[in-house]
Design an enzyme around this catalytic site. Structure first.
Site, short mmCIF file in Angstrom:
data_model
loop_
_atom_site.label_atom_id
_atom_site.label_comp_id
_atom_site.label_asym_id
_atom_site.label_seq_id
_atom_site.Cartn_x
_atom_site.Cartn_y
_atom_site.Cartn_z
N LYS A 121 0.84 -1.21 0.00
CA LYS A 121 0.00 0.00 0.00
C LYS A 121 0.88 1.26 0.00
O LYS A 121 0.67 2.16 -0.80
CB LYS A 121 -0.92 0.02 1.24
N ASP A 139 -6.04 0.84 0.90
CA ASP A 139 -6.03 0.88 2.36
C ASP A 139 -7.39 0.39 2.86
O ASP A 139 -8.21 -0.09 2.08
CB ASP A 139 -5.71 2.30 2.86
#
Ligand code: SF4
Length: 217
Positions: A121, A139
């Site tokens: 991420k 996320d």
């Protein structure tokens, strides 16, 4: 409604209402953003923005941070979640930038993933925000909102969500779509109580369409 129609409607709505979305983390160069994103794991951007000015004034470059002690970094970041681990990650990241990357934040995912504290991420945030690449960082908000709206179906993990979103969203809009979904999840399609009656994309939303004629709010 087909999945394609759903994507098309939602993308068009966001393009109109949020043409130039930005990260809410404060930064002025790639190193500062990398520090901020590492600190933001399981912590709010607001909290991170409160502590990064002093931290980055003390350690403004990879060289400066690489010469700090873990404890010195900890003292600046102790109000974020997991400060011990994050102090260790920041120090390791700064040291590796100096030793392996000529003190520059790398622009490819394989190199980014080698840095301590950098997962998929974080790497994708850096690629999209700093280097303007078509990378989708997933996320908790992006993961939840995508499934709720119906952009994904039965996604079990962030990598599956990332692949599905990248497959359906035009390449030049992927970086923006990351911010659209985060901001929508943060302020409208909230985890516990989505604000469906205030939501501009509800006509394209699977959750809304299944919610018994809009009686969920
Ligand atoms: S209608 Fe409700 S569930 Fe659907 S995207 Fe909007 S806020 Fe989220």
């Amino acid at each position: 409604m087909t999945v394609e129609e759903r994507y098309k409607g939602i993308i068009e709505w966001f393009r109109q209402t949020m043409p130039d979305p930005r990260t809410e983390l404060n930064y002025s160069n790639p190193f500062e953003l990398l520090v901020a994103v590492i600190l933001s794991a399981q912590c709010t951007d607001k909290r991170v923005n409160m502590i990064t000015p002093a931290l980055l004034e003390a350690f403004p470059t990879p060289e400066a941070m690489s010469q700090a002690s873990e404890n010195e970094i900890f003292n600046f970041i102790k109000s974020v979640s997991y400060p011990n681990n994050k102090a260790k990650s920041l120090l390791g990241m700064a040291k590796m930038l100096v030793s392996d990357f000529a003190s520059q934040v790398p622009s490819d995912i394989d190199s980014l993933l080698k840095l301590p504290g950098v997962g998929r991420k974080t790497a994708n945030v850096i690629l999209s925000v700093v280097f303007d690449k078509a990378a989708m960082a997933v996320d908790t908000h992006v993961f939840r909102v995508s499934e709720r709206i119906g952009l994904t179906t039965g996604s079990k993990n962030p990598v599956t969500t990332e692949k599905t979103l990248v497959k359906h969203i035009p390449e030049d809009l992927i970086a923006r779509a990351h911010h659209w979904l985060i901001l929508h999840g943060r302020y409208v399609c909230k985890s516990r109580k989505p604000e469906c009656l205030e939501c501009g994309i509800r006509q394209y939303c699977r959750f809304w369409s299944k919610s018994a004629a809009g009686t969920i709010n």
